[in-house]
Scaffold this active site. Structure first.
Site, PDB file in Angstrom:
ATOM      1  N   HIS A  23      21.618  40.216 140.560  1.00 52.37           N
ATOM      2  CA  HIS A  23      22.630  40.299 141.615  1.00 52.37           C
ATOM      3  C   HIS A  23      24.002  40.317 140.920  1.00 52.37           C
ATOM      4  O   HIS A  23      24.801  39.408 141.075  1.00 52.37           O
ATOM      5  CB  HIS A  23      22.477  39.139 142.588  1.00 52.37           C
ATOM      6  CG  HIS A  23      23.145  39.345 143.927  1.00 52.37           C
ATOM      7  ND1 HIS A  23      22.468  39.266 145.126  1.00 52.37           N
ATOM      8  CD2 HIS A  23      24.429  39.630 144.250  1.00 52.37           C
ATOM      9  CE1 HIS A  23      23.314  39.482 146.133  1.00 52.37           C
ATOM     10  NE2 HIS A  23      24.522  39.690 145.627  1.00 52.37           N
ATOM     11  N   TYR A  58      25.823  45.462 156.947  1.00 52.51           N
ATOM     12  CA  TYR A  58      27.003  44.766 157.461  1.00 52.51           C
ATOM     13  C   TYR A  58      27.762  45.577 158.495  1.00 52.51           C
ATOM     14  O   TYR A  58      28.298  45.039 159.457  1.00 52.51           O
ATOM     15  CB  TYR A  58      27.944  44.389 156.301  1.00 52.51           C
ATOM     16  CG  TYR A  58      27.362  43.311 155.425  1.00 52.51           C
ATOM     17  CD1 TYR A  58      27.528  41.969 155.737  1.00 52.51           C
ATOM     18  CD2 TYR A  58      26.590  43.631 154.305  1.00 52.51           C
ATOM     19  CE1 TYR A  58      26.958  40.971 154.961  1.00 52.51           C
ATOM     20  CE2 TYR A  58      26.019  42.644 153.518  1.00 52.51           C
ATOM     21  CZ  TYR A  58      26.201  41.319 153.850  1.00 52.51           C
ATOM     22  OH  TYR A  58      25.630  40.333 153.091  1.00 52.51           O
ATOM     23  N   ARG A 115      15.973  33.706 149.891  1.00 48.57           N
ATOM     24  CA  ARG A 115      16.240  34.748 148.904  1.00 48.57           C
ATOM     25  C   ARG A 115      17.302  34.242 147.940  1.00 48.57           C
ATOM     26  O   ARG A 115      18.448  34.004 148.344  1.00 48.57           O
ATOM     27  CB  ARG A 115      16.710  36.028 149.609  1.00 48.57           C
ATOM     28  CG  ARG A 115      17.111  37.140 148.667  1.00 48.57           C
ATOM     29  CD  ARG A 115      17.379  38.456 149.412  1.00 48.57           C
ATOM     30  NE  ARG A 115      17.783  39.488 148.481  1.00 48.57           N
ATOM     31  CZ  ARG A 115      19.034  39.977 148.375  1.00 48.57           C
ATOM     32  NH1 ARG A 115      19.991  39.533 149.172  1.00 48.57           N
ATOM     33  NH2 ARG A 115      19.312  40.893 147.480  1.00 48.57           N
ATOM     34  N   GLU A 131      19.897  41.064 153.717  1.00 50.68           N
ATOM     35  CA  GLU A 131      21.207  40.441 153.964  1.00 50.68           C
ATOM     36  C   GLU A 131      21.770  41.008 155.247  1.00 50.68           C
ATOM     37  O   GLU A 131      21.711  42.218 155.482  1.00 50.68           O
ATOM     38  CB  GLU A 131      22.240  40.767 152.867  1.00 50.68           C
ATOM     39  CG  GLU A 131      22.076  40.036 151.579  1.00 50.68           C
ATOM     40  CD  GLU A 131      23.171  40.407 150.555  1.00 50.68           C
ATOM     41  OE1 GLU A 131      24.290  40.789 150.964  1.00 50.68           O
ATOM     42  OE2 GLU A 131      22.872  40.324 149.361  1.00 50.68           O
ATOM     43  N   ASN A 151      20.369  45.737 152.976  1.00 53.05           N
ATOM     44  CA  ASN A 151      21.456  44.859 153.399  1.00 53.05           C
ATOM     45  C   ASN A 151      22.326  45.638 154.367  1.00 53.05           C
ATOM     46  O   ASN A 151      22.646  46.800 154.122  1.00 53.05           O
ATOM     47  CB  ASN A 151      22.303  44.422 152.192  1.00 53.05           C
ATOM     48  CG  ASN A 151      21.517  43.555 151.223  1.00 53.05           C
ATOM     49  OD1 ASN A 151      20.420  43.097 151.546  1.00 53.05           O
ATOM     50  ND2 ASN A 151      22.077  43.336 150.056  1.00 53.05           N
ATOM     51  N   GLU A 179      21.622  45.866 145.469  1.00 50.97           N
ATOM     52  CA  GLU A 179      22.702  46.828 145.697  1.00 50.97           C
ATOM     53  C   GLU A 179      23.201  47.507 144.431  1.00 50.97           C
ATOM     54  O   GLU A 179      24.358  47.324 144.026  1.00 50.97           O
ATOM     55  CB  GLU A 179      23.877  46.148 146.408  1.00 50.97           C
ATOM     56  CG  GLU A 179      23.508  45.534 147.744  1.00 50.97           C
ATOM     57  CD  GLU A 179      24.734  45.049 148.527  1.00 50.97           C
ATOM     58  OE1 GLU A 179      25.823  44.984 147.951  1.00 50.97           O
ATOM     59  OE2 GLU A 179      24.576  44.754 149.724  1.00 50.97           O
TER      60      GLU A 179
HETATM   61  C1  GBH Z   1      26.794  42.182 149.776  1.00 55.40           C
HETATM   62  O1  GBH Z   1      27.512  43.279 149.382  1.00 55.40           O
HETATM   63  C2  GBH Z   1      26.440  41.421 148.551  1.00 55.40           C
HETATM   64  O2  GBH Z   1      25.093  41.605 148.193  1.00 55.40           O
HETATM   65  C3  GBH Z   1      26.770  39.959 148.616  1.00 55.40           C
HETATM   66  O3  GBH Z   1      26.740  39.409 147.343  1.00 55.40           O
HETATM   67  C4  GBH Z   1      28.114  39.788 149.294  1.00 55.40           C
HETATM   68  O4  GBH Z   1      28.568  38.461 149.250  1.00 55.40           O
HETATM   69  C5  GBH Z   1      27.974  40.244 150.704  1.00 55.40           C
HETATM   70  O5  GBH Z   1      27.478  41.531 150.780  1.00 55.40           O
HETATM   71  C6  GBH Z   1      29.267  40.181 151.499  1.00 55.40           C
HETATM   72  O6  GBH Z   1      30.214  41.050 150.993  1.00 55.40           O
HETATM   73  O7  GBH Z   1      33.899  51.295 152.604  1.00 55.40           O
HETATM   74  O8  GBH Z   1      32.075  52.643 151.967  1.00 55.40           O
HETATM   75  O9  GBH Z   1      33.247  51.408 150.272  1.00 55.40           O
HETATM   76  C7  GBH Z   1      28.194  43.962 150.381  1.00 55.40           C
HETATM   77  C8  GBH Z   1      28.462  45.339 149.908  1.00 55.40           C
HETATM   78  C9  GBH Z   1      29.705  47.200 149.705  1.00 55.40           C
HETATM   79  C10 GBH Z   1      29.691  46.123 151.840  1.00 55.40           C
HETATM   80  C11 GBH Z   1      30.907  47.928 150.059  1.00 55.40           C
HETATM   81  C12 GBH Z   1      30.910  46.895 152.230  1.00 55.40           C
HETATM   82  C13 GBH Z   1      32.175  48.873 151.784  1.00 55.40           C
HETATM   83  C14 GBH Z   1      31.658  50.250 151.893  1.00 55.40           C
HETATM   84  N1  GBH Z   1      29.618  45.959 150.416  1.00 55.40           N
HETATM   85  N2  GBH Z   1      30.998  48.082 151.477  1.00 55.40           N
HETATM   86  S1  GBH Z   1      32.813  51.484 151.650  1.00 55.40           S
END
Ligand code: GBH
Length: 481
Positions: free
Chosen positions: A125, A301, A81, A376, A299, A170
């Site tokens: 992105h 995490y 990707r 992701e 995605n 996202e």
């Molecule tokens: C992804 O975003 C991206 O697509 C990527 O580019 C990036 O490198 C990767 O993850 C790692 O960060 O506490 O409710 O505000 C991650 C998106 C959005 C995950 C905000 C954590 C916090 C949520 N992130 N989120 S909140």
């Protein structure tokens, strides 16, 4: 951590991949005719990026892409990707295309296919051409039309060599982090503008999906969302459940609603009525946004816990910031983000693999028949390079191996429960530019040394190779070179 019953083997056609994004890995910011994007600009704002880092060089993937395709081949992945830098192929975001930029992606896609690796291409992105931001960026409806023309052009150039076309990565981040909290480019802190951005991003997706299919009727079209798996601090508290519903509307409903249900949730419109009247939604827009999706990318995490603010003064966000200090949560003043039990990654995000199963099951129940892909998943940790008995550099990133193991198992659990998940992409192939955190956070399964750019396989890459080549979940100890 213990995982639910998982199948010993994944389906033979399940796709194992890795993911990256253009601004995070390419570098060559002023080469090959590339125009500036909003991230080039934000990186020059003092204090915006940790360490003053920029994506000027990044992983130098623009020059090392052949080597990186070699890593993908040796990993044995079936898919990769990648994202296209809009300002590399169309420097101003509208107007002339840059053949040299287009050729870069065309050659990359060819090289992947020659090795049997399916290209999953994301068109956006987060790296908006700066000229478009100067004209209003995602707060301006015209940006959505410009995006569709860019998508149409790339569909013509790359054609059926692309396996899946993902319009946006996202949009939650683009809209709320870019225009409300301002921690992402373009660094604006205007809550009403963020809601306009939400809608114009959704519209951009719909217009682009339509344009791609006009050029390529058989194209598979997708979008990738960062859905929030939400927990109420006290599931028996009506207040906490209401707080959760409020965040759910902003985080999830703002995208799932128009994309899949044909409407913005009433709770979203009500909850933000004091910020915006949503008059940027025009007649016919919702029909445009709701284009058929061949696959929904998600995605994942971590999870998010909220409660209704009950204290004095101002609620704090999970990371200790005052909620009013440029919050991404537009219109919300009485919700607290509660820090959850660990373990945590180097980002401070709690590790909870079961949240991934839950998210996939929820989507399956809500949208039966919608194919899903985990586009992701991964973790940042403080990795160390050591030298093994034969003098080779090694990175024993046991926590990342465990993270990937448990989350892949969580996907297996969803599959076993009947969810149609087509693939899994580890974030990321390489350590890279982690946005506002610069190079301080490492998500790669392959280590990148800065500034030499030298790549070193971590144990997680060795483990992932075993997974990708066998389709069977390896034990966390299976990391032999
Ligand atoms: C992804 O975003 C991206 O697509 C990527 O580019 C990036 O490198 C990767 O993850 C790692 O960060 O506490 O409710 O505000 C991650 C998106 C959005 C995950 C905000 C954590 C916090 C949520 N992130 N989120 S909140």
């Amino acid at each position: 951590m213990s995982t639910p019953a998982i199948p010993a083997d994944f389906p033979a056609d399940f796709l194992w991949g890795t993911a990256t994004a253009s601004y995070q890995i390419e570098g060559a910011a002023a080469e090959g005719g590339r125009g500036p994007s909003i991230w080039d600009t934000l990186c020059r704002v003092p204090g915006a990026i940790q360490g003053g880092d920029t994506g000027d060089v990044a992983c130098d993937h623009y020059h090392r892409w052949r080597e990186d395709v070699g890593h993908l081949e040796r990993l044995g992945v079936g898919a990769y990707r990648l994202s296209i830098s809009w300002s590399r192929v169309q420097p101003g975001g509208s107007g002339p295309f840059n053949p040299e930029g287009v050729a870069f992606y065309s050659d990359l896609v060819d090289a992947l296919r020659e090795r049997g690796i399916r290209p999953y291409v994301t068109l956006y992105h987060w790296d908006l051409p700066q000229e478009l931001e100067d004209a209003g960026g995602w707060t301006d409806r015209e940006t959505a039309y410009a995006f569709a023309e860019y998508a149409r052009h790339m569909a013509g150039e790359l054609g059926d060599r692309v396996e899946v076309w993902t319009t946006l990565n996202e949009p939650w981040c683009s809209a709320y982090l870019g225009y409300a909290s301002g921690v992402h480019a373009p660094g604006r802190t205007e809550p009403a503008a963020a809601l306009a951005a939400v809608h114009h991003l959704n519209l951009a997706h719909g217009l682009a999906a339509r344009a791609i299919r006009e050029v390529l009727p058989a194209a598979q079209v997708s979008i990738t969302l960062n859905l929030h798996v939400l927990r109420a601090a006290d599931p028996a508290s009506a207040d906490d459940l209401a707080a959760k519903a409020q965040i759910d509307a902003l985080a999830n409903g703002a995208f799932l609603g128009p994309l899949l249900d044909g409407a913005y949730p009433a709770g979203l419109l009500d909850g933000t009525a004091h910020v915006s009247d949503w008059s940027f939604v025009r007649d016919g827009d919702l029909e445009l946004v709701r284009q058929p999706l061949d696959v929904l990318g998600v995605n994942y995490y971590s999870t998010t816990m909220v409660r209704r603010f009950r204290g004095e003064g101002e609620p704090e966000s999970a990371d200790g910031h005052k909620a009013s200090a440029a919050s991404p949560w537009v219109g919300v003043t009485d919700v607290e983000f509660v820090r959850q039990p660990g373990p945590y990654t180097a980002m401070g995000w709690n590790i909870e693999a079961g949240g991934l199963t839950e998210m996939l099951l929820d989507l399956h129940e809500r949208y039966p028949g919608l194919p899903l892909a985990v586009t992701e998943n991964g973790a940042a940790f403080d990795d160390e390079v050591v030298t093994d008995g034969e003098g080779r550099p090694r990175v024993h990133d046991a926590r990342r191996v465990a993270y990937l193991h448990d989350h892949v198992a969580a996907v297996g659990a969803a599959l076993a429960a009947g969810v149609d998940v087509r693939g899994y992409f580890a974030w990321s192939l390489l350590d890279n530019f982690e946005w506002a955190y610069g190079y301080s956070k490492r998500f790669g399964i392959i280590r990148v040394d800065y500034p030499t750019g030298e790549r070193t396989w971590k144990d997680s890459a060795l483990w992932y190779r075993r997974l990708a080549t066998t389709g069977r979940l390896p034990a966390v100890t299976e990391t032999a070179p």
